[in-house]
Design a protein around this motif. Structure first.
Motif, PDB file in Angstrom:
ATOM      1  N   ALA A 152       0.825  -1.211   0.000  1.00 28.79           N
ATOM      2  CA  ALA A 152       0.000   0.000   0.000  1.00 28.79           C
ATOM      3  C   ALA A 152       0.859   1.260   0.000  1.00 28.79           C
ATOM      4  O   ALA A 152       0.571   2.227  -0.714  1.00 28.79           O
ATOM      5  N   VAL A 153       1.932   1.251   0.798  1.00 29.80           N
ATOM      6  CA  VAL A 153       2.832   2.414   0.841  1.00 29.80           C
ATOM      7  C   VAL A 153       3.512   2.595  -0.515  1.00 29.80           C
ATOM      8  O   VAL A 153       3.634   3.720  -1.018  1.00 29.80           O
ATOM      9  N   LEU A 154       3.936   1.508  -1.142  1.00 31.32           N
ATOM     10  CA  LEU A 154       4.568   1.601  -2.462  1.00 31.32           C
ATOM     11  C   LEU A 154       3.607   2.154  -3.511  1.00 31.32           C
ATOM     12  O   LEU A 154       3.990   3.002  -4.324  1.00 31.32           O
ATOM     13  N   VAL A 155       2.369   1.700  -3.496  1.00 29.53           N
ATOM     14  CA  VAL A 155       1.374   2.207  -4.453  1.00 29.53           C
ATOM     15  C   VAL A 155       1.162   3.704  -4.240  1.00 29.53           C
ATOM     16  O   VAL A 155       1.083   4.477  -5.198  1.00 29.53           O
ATOM     17  N   ALA A 156       1.064   4.142  -2.995  1.00 29.28           N
ATOM     18  CA  ALA A 156       0.887   5.565  -2.702  1.00 29.28           C
ATOM     19  C   ALA A 156       2.093   6.381  -3.166  1.00 29.28           C
ATOM     20  O   ALA A 156       1.938   7.465  -3.749  1.00 29.28           O
ATOM     21  N   LEU A 157       3.292   5.876  -2.941  1.00 25.54           N
ATOM     22  CA  LEU A 157       4.500   6.581  -3.374  1.00 25.54           C
ATOM     23  C   LEU A 157       4.585   6.669  -4.895  1.00 25.54           C
ATOM     24  O   LEU A 157       4.962   7.715  -5.442  1.00 25.54           O
ATOM     25  N   ILE A 158       4.235   5.589  -5.575  1.00 31.25           N
ATOM     26  CA  ILE A 158       4.261   5.594  -7.043  1.00 31.25           C
ATOM     27  C   ILE A 158       3.245   6.594  -7.579  1.00 31.25           C
ATOM     28  O   ILE A 158       3.529   7.346  -8.512  1.00 31.25           O
ATOM     29  N   GLY A 159       2.059   6.660  -6.976  1.00 29.12           N
ATOM     30  CA  GLY A 159       1.046   7.632  -7.394  1.00 29.12           C
ATOM     31  C   GLY A 159       1.514   9.065  -7.206  1.00 29.12           C
ATOM     32  O   GLY A 159       1.326   9.916  -8.078  1.00 29.12           O
ATOM     33  N   ALA A 160       2.131   9.353  -6.071  1.00 25.74           N
ATOM     34  CA  ALA A 160       2.647  10.699  -5.812  1.00 25.74           C
ATOM     35  C   ALA A 160       3.774  11.043  -6.781  1.00 25.74           C
ATOM     36  O   ALA A 160       3.856  12.173  -7.280  1.00 25.74           O
ATOM     37  N   PHE A 161       4.623  10.079  -7.069  1.00 27.77           N
ATOM     38  CA  PHE A 161       5.722  10.301  -8.002  1.00 27.77           C
ATOM     39  C   PHE A 161       5.190  10.602  -9.404  1.00 27.77           C
ATOM     40  O   PHE A 161       5.670  11.516 -10.073  1.00 27.77           O
ATOM     41  N   GLU A 162       4.177   9.851  -9.847  1.00 25.63           N
ATOM     42  CA  GLU A 162       3.591  10.095 -11.172  1.00 25.63           C
ATOM     43  C   GLU A 162       3.000  11.496 -11.259  1.00 25.63           C
ATOM     44  O   GLU A 162       3.139  12.167 -12.277  1.00 25.63           O
ATOM     45  N   ARG A 163       2.343  11.943 -10.211  1.00 24.25           N
ATOM     46  CA  ARG A 163       1.760  13.292 -10.195  1.00 24.25           C
ATOM     47  C   ARG A 163       2.857  14.349 -10.307  1.00 24.25           C
ATOM     48  O   ARG A 163       2.736  15.303 -11.056  1.00 24.25           O
TER      49      ARG A 163
END
Length: 161
Positions: free
Chosen positions: A20-31
């Motif tokens: 879950a933390v990795l998915v959140a970090l990847i989403g923030a990075f994409e933004r």
């Protein structure tokens, strides 16, 4: 059957939390990547507009140095025609047909005498534009040819002039 070890359940929970933390970090990075790409595009557009304005100024100075002659030149000036090789100039297109132009390309509309740019990353543009394009009028004011935005564009909180 043997009961599952309580440590196995904790491991599964730990892996789910890490995922879950990795998915959140990847989403923030994409933004953040989208924002940086949009800001880079804004900078490229501003530099192109500066080059076009400089080109129009040089053309005006060149004409002023020559003796006046009866001109058969068109009333509207395509600033891209004055440059030697513009890789992202798609030619002529009207405001109505700019949606058919690939994003990231400039066009000249001979009907209105203006240039347009079809945005690749329109997310930061305010107000949102139809066909994600911005337009600049090629106009002569007191004998000085200039580029003026056809709208009050704000792109990533900066006024685009």
């Amino acid at each position: 059957m043997a009961a599952a070890s309580p440590w196995q359940n904790h491991r599964l929970l730990e892996w789910a939390l890490v995922a879950a933390v990795l998915v959140a970090l990847i989403g923030a990075f994409e933004r953040q990547v989208e924002v940086v790409q949009g800001q880079a595009e804004r900078l490229t557009v501003q530099l192109t507009l500066k080059a076009l304005r400089d080109t129009l100024t040089l053309e005006q100075l060149r004409k002023a140095m020559r003796p006046p002659v009866a001109s058969t030149a068109p009333k509207t000036i395509n600033p891209f025609a004055l440059l030697q090789g513009v890789p992202n100039f798609a030619g002529s297109a009207t405001m109505a047909t700019v949606g058919t132009v690939a994003p990231g390309n400039w066009v000249f509309d001979p009907d209105c005498g203006c240039i347009g740019y079809r945005l690749r990353y329109p997310q930061g543009l305010e107000p949102a534009q139809e066909a994600d394009a911005i337009w600049f009028q090629v106009e002569a004011v007191n004998g000085v040819v200039r580029l003026a935005p056809k709208g009050s564009y704000r792109w990533f909180e900066q006024v685009l002039r």
